[in-house]
Design a protein around this motif. Structure first.
Motif, mmCIF file in Angstrom:
data_model
loop_
_atom_site.group_PDB
_atom_site.id
_atom_site.type_symbol
_atom_site.label_atom_id
_atom_site.label_comp_id
_atom_site.label_asym_id
_atom_site.label_seq_id
_atom_site.Cartn_x
_atom_site.Cartn_y
_atom_site.Cartn_z
ATOM 1 N N UNK A 105 -31.970 -29.861 -27.613
ATOM 2 C CA UNK A 105 -32.335 -28.476 -27.893
ATOM 3 C C UNK A 105 -32.463 -28.264 -29.395
ATOM 4 N N UNK A 106 -33.494 -27.534 -29.799
ATOM 5 C CA UNK A 106 -33.725 -27.171 -31.192
ATOM 6 C C UNK A 106 -33.274 -25.725 -31.353
ATOM 7 N N UNK A 107 -32.343 -25.485 -32.280
ATOM 8 C CA UNK A 107 -31.834 -24.128 -32.488
ATOM 9 C C UNK A 107 -32.013 -23.645 -33.920
ATOM 10 N N UNK A 108 -32.383 -24.520 -34.818
ATOM 11 C CA UNK A 108 -32.601 -24.146 -36.214
ATOM 12 C C UNK A 108 -33.879 -23.322 -36.326
ATOM 13 N N UNK A 109 -33.771 -22.101 -36.863
ATOM 14 C CA UNK A 109 -34.929 -21.210 -36.911
ATOM 15 C C UNK A 109 -36.076 -21.772 -37.743
ATOM 16 N N UNK A 110 -35.789 -22.524 -38.805
ATOM 17 C CA UNK A 110 -36.868 -23.122 -39.604
ATOM 18 C C UNK A 110 -37.623 -24.162 -38.781
ATOM 19 N N UNK A 111 -36.900 -24.997 -38.044
ATOM 20 C CA UNK A 111 -37.555 -25.988 -37.173
ATOM 21 C C UNK A 111 -38.308 -25.282 -36.046
ATOM 22 N N UNK A 112 -37.725 -24.232 -35.490
ATOM 23 C CA UNK A 112 -38.395 -23.473 -34.435
ATOM 24 C C UNK A 112 -39.685 -22.828 -34.936
ATOM 25 N N UNK A 113 -39.685 -22.374 -36.183
ATOM 26 C CA UNK A 113 -40.900 -21.794 -36.767
ATOM 27 C C UNK A 113 -42.002 -22.837 -36.839
ATOM 28 N N UNK A 114 -41.663 -24.070 -37.221
ATOM 29 C CA UNK A 114 -42.669 -25.138 -37.268
ATOM 30 C C UNK A 114 -43.196 -25.442 -35.864
ATOM 31 N N UNK A 115 -42.321 -25.436 -34.881
ATOM 32 C CA UNK A 115 -42.743 -25.664 -33.496
ATOM 33 C C UNK A 115 -43.661 -24.532 -33.043
ATOM 34 N N UNK A 116 -43.285 -23.298 -33.341
ATOM 35 C CA UNK A 116 -44.105 -22.144 -32.962
ATOM 36 C C UNK A 116 -45.490 -22.229 -33.590
ATOM 37 N N UNK A 117 -45.557 -22.605 -34.849
ATOM 38 C CA UNK A 117 -46.850 -22.749 -35.527
ATOM 39 C C UNK A 117 -47.689 -23.839 -34.866
ATOM 40 N N UNK A 132 -36.158 -16.770 -33.690
ATOM 41 C CA UNK A 132 -35.098 -15.813 -33.992
ATOM 42 C C UNK A 132 -33.858 -16.156 -33.170
ATOM 43 N N UNK A 133 -32.745 -16.304 -33.846
ATOM 44 C CA UNK A 133 -31.484 -16.520 -33.144
ATOM 45 C C UNK A 133 -31.433 -17.796 -32.332
ATOM 46 N N UNK A 140 -45.115 -10.807 -26.146
ATOM 47 C CA UNK A 140 -45.106 -9.933 -24.968
ATOM 48 C C UNK A 140 -43.752 -9.870 -24.288
ATOM 49 N N UNK A 141 -42.740 -10.421 -24.945
ATOM 50 C CA UNK A 141 -41.398 -10.381 -24.385
ATOM 51 C C UNK A 141 -40.989 -11.720 -23.818
ATOM 52 N N UNK A 142 -39.730 -11.892 -23.709
ATOM 53 C CA UNK A 142 -39.189 -13.125 -23.157
ATOM 54 C C UNK A 142 -38.848 -14.134 -24.235
ATOM 55 N N UNK A 143 -37.787 -14.857 -23.994
ATOM 56 C CA UNK A 143 -37.330 -15.888 -24.921
ATOM 57 C C UNK A 143 -37.441 -17.249 -24.260
ATOM 58 N N UNK A 144 -37.646 -18.255 -25.093
ATOM 59 C CA UNK A 144 -37.743 -19.630 -24.597
ATOM 60 C C UNK A 144 -36.843 -20.525 -25.425
ATOM 61 N N UNK A 145 -36.305 -21.529 -24.777
ATOM 62 C CA UNK A 145 -35.571 -22.585 -25.463
ATOM 63 C C UNK A 145 -36.579 -23.661 -25.840
ATOM 64 N N UNK A 146 -36.365 -24.294 -26.977
ATOM 65 C CA UNK A 146 -37.242 -25.391 -27.399
ATOM 66 C C UNK A 146 -36.449 -26.689 -27.370
#
Length: 172
Positions: A105-117, A132-133, A140-146
């Motif tokens: 699981x990736x929880x670091x917001x900086x790493x998550x931002x790169x994944x999102x991009x 975030x968090x 449109x709502x909803x959270x996902x784990x990466x």
């Protein structure tokens, strides 16, 4: 951080006579270009679970997302070993890829931002997330784990001129 290119070994048992190893760059082309992957996990009772999903190749690993209550997330909580497959359903051409590793699981917001991009770049604006968090949040709502899956072993099944190539990676 680039890893050393893995050594490629042809398995003669599953290859045509004289077949040569597929280049790792060919496997990377498939991993970066594929739109759909099939994720195989193991349920807590030992039964297999397979599901299609989207994934992006980033920083020497495949990354995918899932809702926290989905079957694959629950499976990964008990057993991180996974296989991701992609390729083509054609018999006489193409390269199918099977990647084995552990989903972390990736929880670091900086790493998550790169994944999102990477998701938005590959799949378009319908796949825009905000980090975030420790989660990815859809507009449109909803959270996902990466999850990040660094390869331990990758198999390439070349069709047409049939060959099976295996690439091995160092274990963290």
């Amino acid at each position: 951080m680039a890893i050393t290119e893995p050594a490629a070994v042809v398995d003669a048992r599953y290859s045509e006579p004289g077949a040569t190893a597929t280049a790792w760059s060919d496997a990377l082309d498939v991993l970066t270009g594929a739109q759909i992957f099939w994720l195989s996990t193991v349920r807590p009772d030992g039964r297999p679970h397979v599901t299609p999903l989207l994934a992006v190749w980033l920083e020497e690993a495949l990354h995918f997302t899932t809702g926290g209550e989905e079957r694959k997330a629950r499976n990964l909580a008990a057993n991180p070993h996974v296989t991701l497959t992609t390729g083509t359903n054609a018999l006489e051409h193409g390269l199918d890829i099977v990647l084995e590793g552990d989903a972390r699981r990736v929880t670091d917001d900086a790493a998550l931002t790169r994944i999102a991009e990477a998701y938005t770049e590959k799949y378009g604006s319908d796949w825009t997330f905000t980090a975030r968090g420790g989660e990815l949040h859809h507009a449109e709502g909803g959270a996902a784990l990466a999850f990040r899956v660094a390869p331990r072993r990758v198999f390439g099944f070349r069709k047409g001129a049939y060959s099976q190539t295996c690439w091995r990676f160092p274990v963290d």
